[in-house]
Design an enzyme around this catalytic site. Structure first.
Site, PDB file in Angstrom:
ATOM      1  N   LYS A 144       0.835  -1.202  -0.076  1.00  0.00           N
ATOM      2  CA  LYS A 144       0.035   0.102  -0.185  1.00  0.00           C
ATOM      3  C   LYS A 144       0.976   1.271   0.120  1.00  0.00           C
ATOM      4  O   LYS A 144       1.732   1.391   0.996  1.00  0.00           O
ATOM      5  CB  LYS A 144      -1.039  -0.093   1.264  1.00  0.00           C
ATOM      6  CG  LYS A 144      -2.017  -0.750   1.063  1.00  0.00           C
ATOM      7  CD  LYS A 144      -2.953  -0.582   2.488  1.00  0.00           C
ATOM      8  CE  LYS A 144      -4.309  -1.486   2.350  1.00  0.00           C
ATOM      9  NZ  LYS A 144      -5.130  -1.006   3.411  1.00  0.00           N
ATOM     10  N   LYS A 228       0.530 -10.537   8.860  1.00  0.00           N
ATOM     11  CA  LYS A 228       0.312  -9.697   7.654  1.00  0.00           C
ATOM     12  C   LYS A 228       0.603 -10.356   6.586  1.00  0.00           C
ATOM     13  O   LYS A 228      -0.153 -10.050   5.448  1.00  0.00           O
ATOM     14  CB  LYS A 228       0.837  -8.287   7.891  1.00  0.00           C
ATOM     15  CG  LYS A 228       0.630  -7.339   6.767  1.00  0.00           C
ATOM     16  CD  LYS A 228       0.842  -5.726   7.141  1.00  0.00           C
ATOM     17  CE  LYS A 228      -0.017  -4.942   5.900  1.00  0.00           C
ATOM     18  NZ  LYS A 228       0.203  -3.644   6.259  1.00  0.00           N
ATOM     19  N   ARG A 242      -8.219  -8.929   3.846  1.00  0.00           N
ATOM     20  CA  ARG A 242      -7.103  -8.104   4.200  1.00  0.00           C
ATOM     21  C   ARG A 242      -7.708  -6.663   4.763  1.00  0.00           C
ATOM     22  O   ARG A 242      -7.172  -5.979   5.722  1.00  0.00           O
ATOM     23  CB  ARG A 242      -6.385  -7.352   2.990  1.00  0.00           C
ATOM     24  CG  ARG A 242      -5.324  -6.529   3.271  1.00  0.00           C
ATOM     25  CD  ARG A 242      -4.440  -6.247   1.949  1.00  0.00           C
ATOM     26  NE  ARG A 242      -3.423  -5.076   2.470  1.00  0.00           N
ATOM     27  CZ  ARG A 242      -2.432  -5.052   1.725  1.00  0.00           C
ATOM     28  NH1 ARG A 242      -2.094  -5.159   0.486  1.00  0.00           N
ATOM     29  NH2 ARG A 242      -1.384  -4.107   2.293  1.00  0.00           N
ATOM     30  N   HIS A 249      -8.752   1.438  12.587  1.00  0.00           N
ATOM     31  CA  HIS A 249      -8.685   2.605  11.530  1.00  0.00           C
ATOM     32  C   HIS A 249      -9.630   3.409  11.103  1.00  0.00           C
ATOM     33  O   HIS A 249      -9.270   4.849  11.022  1.00  0.00           O
ATOM     34  CB  HIS A 249      -7.833   2.001  10.242  1.00  0.00           C
ATOM     35  CG  HIS A 249      -6.319   1.541  10.570  1.00  0.00           C
ATOM     36  ND1 HIS A 249      -6.103   0.400  11.318  1.00  0.00           N
ATOM     37  CD2 HIS A 249      -5.273   1.908  10.067  1.00  0.00           C
ATOM     38  CE1 HIS A 249      -4.767   0.280  11.374  1.00  0.00           C
ATOM     39  NE2 HIS A 249      -4.086   1.011  10.680  1.00  0.00           N
TER      40      HIS A 249
END
Length: 368
Positions: A144, A228, A242, A249
């Site tokens: 990302k 992860k 994912r 968040h």
């Protein structure tokens, strides 16, 4: 001794995450097979002063021509203006498609340099050398890359996987205490998502990692990356599992945005920690998870010196926070998408969450 964790998926070229001590001095030798010509090392001014000379010396020893490109430290560098500056300097350095960008720094540098590498000549290789705990366990793995806009965090970006990640535990010894704790929030998040046994270790023997113990930090980084990498390999572009990595968040990003991403008030990791506590309390309030699970999450996060209540970081409007959350990139059609929990280590994606329920919950948490 080092630990190598492979990251692989059907949609991208496999790469390794190498975790250990003393890896910074090995950078040149490890990327020599990738760097056929030149290397641009993107870093911030603080990291450049601490680690820049060692990195350049390692690259020079491997016969790699390199140049440091520095940006100001802090979230403000994740901007269109700094992205343009970095791209212009890559062009001035005359990198070609066989060259490599190295991201040396925390999550801000990794996101910015990774996006620049994704855009430069439609994509060149880059290597992540994360120098913060948060970057080692989270942002450096998974591809990302993004910058922020005034309308929200990480809203402009691309998926661009690194060729290699070198996580040197020794560099964490230079971190301020607050930055170390900020990264610990992401470590705790991995346990909360899918590994209750890991969370138990983090709350017990492993808790010394939040205070800088190298052995505990190394184990925490390795296990976090294992978690992860497995999720990223299954779902590179967040179409499914994912999304669980976003626990905390959506709440956290909304709070950060309301504070204008001012890291003197709230670091990203602190926002994630607070967001995780809110997500578990909301899950408990709506009958999704046992109240004692939410209480345990709050206790573990607080024990690490991280915020668990809104009034610890500021004063907020429930309506404004919900509006921010509805504009999050994980939202669909203005509907709220939250990562919630059934229990410790058992997170799931909840779509079309009732906005009024979230607003009422935030008011019960002290928002106006």
């Amino acid at each position: 001794m080092t630990t190598t964790i492979p990251v692989s998926g059907g949609a991208f070229r496999p790469y390794d995450v190498v975790v250990g001590r003393g890896l910074l001095s090995e950078l040149g030798a490890r990327i020599a097979p990738l760097a056929k010509g030149r290397t641009a090392v993107v870093t911030d001014e603080t990291v450049a002063a601490i680690h820049g000379p060692a990195v350049l010396a390692s690259l020079a020893a491997a016969g790699i021509k390199a140049r440091l490109l520095t940006v100001p430290p802090g979230e403000g560098s994740k901007s269109f203006a700094e992205l343009e500056r970095v791209l212009d300097r890559l062009l001035a350095f005359e990198l070609d498609r066989s060259d490599v960008v190295v991201a040396l720094g925390g999550g801000v540098v990794g996101d910015l340099a990774g996006l620049a590498a994704a855009l430069y000549m439609r994509g060149i290789d880059f290597v992540q050398v994360p120098t913060t705990l948060l970057a080692q366990v989270d942002s450096s793995v998974g591809g990302k890359t993004a910058i922020d806009t005034p309308r929200g965090k990480n809203l402009v970006g691309a998926f661009h996987q690194p060729r290699l990640v070198l996580a040197d535990i020794d560099v964490l010894g230079t971190l301020p205490e607050r930055q170390l704790k900020s990264g610990w929030a992401e470590v705790l998040k991995h346990g909360l998502i899918c590994d209750a046994a890991f969370l138990d270790w983090l709350a017990g023997e492993g808790a010394s990692g939040a205070k800088g113990d190298p052995a505990a930090l190394e184990r925490a980084v390795v296990r976090s990356v294992e978690i992860k990498s497995a999720i990223v390999g299954e779902d590179e572009k967040e179409a499914g599992r994912r999304a669980l990595l976003n626990l905390g968040h959506t709440f956290g990003h909304a709070i950060e945005a309301e504070l204008d991403f001012d890291e003197t008030k709230l670091t990203h990791g602190e926002g994630v920690a607070l967001g995780c506590a809110l997500a578990f309390r909301f899950s408990a309030a709506t009958g999704l998870c046992p109240p004692d699970a939410a209480a345990r999450v709050e206790a573990v996060i607080a024990a690490a010196g991280l915020p668990v209540r809104l009034d610890q970081v500021g004063t907020f409007s429930a309506d404004r926070l919900v509006k921010r959350m509805a504009g999050d990139k994980k939202a669909e059609g203005g509907r709220l998408t939250l990562i919630l929990a059934r229990d410790l280590g058992d997170a799931f994606t909840a779509r079309d969450v009732d906005r009024a329920a979230v607003r009422d919950f935030l008011k019960s948490e002290g928002a106006a």
